[in-house]
Enzyme design. Structure first.
Site, short mmCIF file in Angstrom:
data_model
loop_
_atom_site.label_atom_id
_atom_site.label_comp_id
_atom_site.label_asym_id
_atom_site.label_seq_id
_atom_site.Cartn_x
_atom_site.Cartn_y
_atom_site.Cartn_z
N SER A 39 13.27 4.04 -1.74
CA SER A 39 11.97 3.94 -1.64
C SER A 39 11.30 2.97 -2.34
O SER A 39 10.16 2.74 -2.67
CB SER A 39 11.08 5.47 -1.65
OG SER A 39 11.61 5.82 -2.84
N THR B 41 7.11 6.36 -4.32
CA THR B 41 6.71 5.20 -5.35
C THR B 41 7.17 5.79 -6.66
O THR B 41 6.90 6.71 -7.00
CB THR B 41 5.17 5.12 -5.23
OG1 THR B 41 4.70 5.11 -3.97
CG2 THR B 41 4.61 4.07 -6.13
N THR C 80 7.06 0.18 -5.14
CA THR C 80 7.45 0.64 -4.19
C THR C 80 7.87 -0.24 -2.90
O THR C 80 7.55 -1.32 -2.97
CB THR C 80 6.61 1.86 -3.32
OG1 THR C 80 7.07 2.56 -2.45
CG2 THR C 80 5.26 0.85 -2.88
N ARG D 97 2.07 -4.29 6.62
CA ARG D 97 1.54 -3.15 5.89
C ARG D 97 1.34 -3.12 4.25
O ARG D 97 2.78 -3.30 3.98
CB ARG D 97 1.89 -1.75 6.49
CG ARG D 97 1.24 -0.44 5.88
CD ARG D 97 2.07 0.13 5.02
NE ARG D 97 1.46 1.23 4.65
CZ ARG D 97 1.79 2.16 3.41
NH1 ARG D 97 2.49 1.70 2.55
NH2 ARG D 97 1.31 3.05 2.94
N THR E 182 1.44 8.45 -6.02
CA THR E 182 2.52 8.64 -5.33
C THR E 182 2.00 9.13 -3.66
O THR E 182 1.06 10.33 -3.94
CB THR E 182 3.73 9.17 -5.60
OG1 THR E 182 4.85 8.90 -4.86
CG2 THR E 182 3.60 10.58 -5.89
N GLY E 183 2.67 8.93 -2.67
CA GLY E 183 2.42 9.51 -1.65
C GLY E 183 1.87 8.79 -0.56
O GLY E 183 2.11 7.56 -0.47
N1 GLY Z 1 2.43 5.31 -1.96
C1 GLY Z 1 3.32 4.26 -1.20
C2 GLY Z 1 3.08 3.88 -0.03
O1 GLY Z 1 2.17 4.36 0.41
O2 GLY Z 1 3.40 2.62 0.44
#
Ligand code: GLY
Length: 337
Positions: free
Chosen positions: A90, A192, A210, A220, A243-244
């Site tokens: 990730s 992340t 990330t 995106r 993160t998330g």
């Molecule tokens: N927190 C990482 C993302 O949404 O790309």
């Protein structure tokens, strides 16, 4: 601001209140607050980071912090550990691709002077955090994206590499068989890496990097490239990282919110909890996704909180080197959205 005004501000009481209290009361109260402040010696250095893979990132950052180096250098070197690790799916090299098979990276960095740099939708560069730092230090800008960011990295001597490992390609091929866009929460304890640090000099810095959501739409960009969303540092107050699900963090400007809450007197823990609460209030579907926050203030106090259980984080300071589970809002074990 005059020194008296500054002092009054520190006491947190207004001028009319001071006048009413009278000089003697004001001095007595001031003295007790100053005495209280003296008792709390800041803990430093401190480094805190997200997820299980953050532990080895902390170990790398700690080498710099323990030797008396800068928080900025510590976080930059720390987050390169998962960026360079092909087994971390990730972040950076080995990250899972978008739905079209492209590994696209988001990173940002912020230092103790309030300087910031970021790259978004960057392809083919293994350590995007190094490019983000160069954007911060060598260009008049804060953010470069896509081909422009890649061209800049190449001009600075970076090599373009294929970041899609065989393992990540296989998983993408498998995903394509039904191409169901259903990213999962906390899977592999990954997302992340966000890292924030306070060095021996009392300065704060942070970094975040990330490959973003697996199978995302091409183009995106998530929160990890956005200063104020996934990362914010104010050297007077503290720092925060996220993160998330980036979309939820961006829509509430999470890291900035946490630092502002700390400015208003909240502890790092309280500030993280309020920022999660904000997401829950604004998102009726919050049961179905994960966001985790970390915060660190100038005193070296830390906070961590997430929407769902399963958010692992790492704290290193002179007294401990620990991996912990964050407190969380929902008890139910939600696995996917
Ligand atoms: N927190 C990482 C993302 O949404 O790309």
């Amino acid at each position: 601001m005059s020194s008296r005004r500054k002092f009054i501000k520190k006491l947190g009481i207004t001028l009319p209140a001071i006048t009413l209290l009278g000089v003697q009361a004001y001095e007595v109260k001031g003295a007790s607050i100053l005495a209280e402040k003296k008792k709390t010696t800041p803990i430093k250095p401190v480094v805190i980071s997200t997820w299980k893979f953050g532990f080895s990132a902390n170990e790398k950052a700690w080498e710099t912090l323990e030797a008396g180096g800068k928080a900025l250098d510590a976080v930059e070197s720390g987050v390169q550990v998962p960026e360079s690790d092909p087994n971390v799916s990730s972040v950076g090299f080995g990250g899972l691709p978008d739905r079209d098979g492209n590994v696209t990276l988001d990173s940002c960095i912020m230092d103790e002077t309030g300087n910031a740099g970021s790259v978004a939708f960057l392809q083919g560069i293994k350590n995007p955090i190094r490019v983000a730092r160069m954007v911060m230090e060598k260009t008049p800008h804060v953010m470069l994206v896509g081909k422009g960011a890649q061209d800049y990295a190449v001009a600075e001597g970076f090599e373009i590499e294929d970041l899609l490992t065989d393992k990540a390609r296989t998983r993408w091929e498998e995903w394509k068989t039904d191409a169901n866009y259903k990213p999962e929460i906390n899977v592999e304890d990954h997302d992340t890496i966000g890292m924030i640090a306070l060095d021996k000099h009392g300065n704060l810095s942070g970094a975040c990097t990330t490959s973003g959501l697996a199978w995302k739409m091409h183009g995106r960009v998530g929160d990890s490239a956005i200063i104020g969303a996934a990362l914010f540092v104010d050297n007077e107050i503290g720092a925060a990282t996220a993160t998330g699900k980036g979309e939820a963090v961006m829509k509430t400007v999470g890291a900035f919110l946490i630092v502002e809450l700390m400015r208003q007197g909240k502890s790092p823990q309280e500030a993280c909890e309020l920022a999660v609460q904000r997401i829950i209030e604004k998102n009726p579907d919050s049961k179905n996704f994960q966001v985790g926050y970390l915060a660190l203030n100038k005193e070296g106090q830390t906070g961590a909180y997430s929407i769902q259980k399963g958010f692992t984080y790492n704290v290193f300071d002179p007294n401990k080197k620990e991996q912990m589970q964050a407190d969380h809002y929902y008890e139910t074990d939600v696995r996917s959205y």
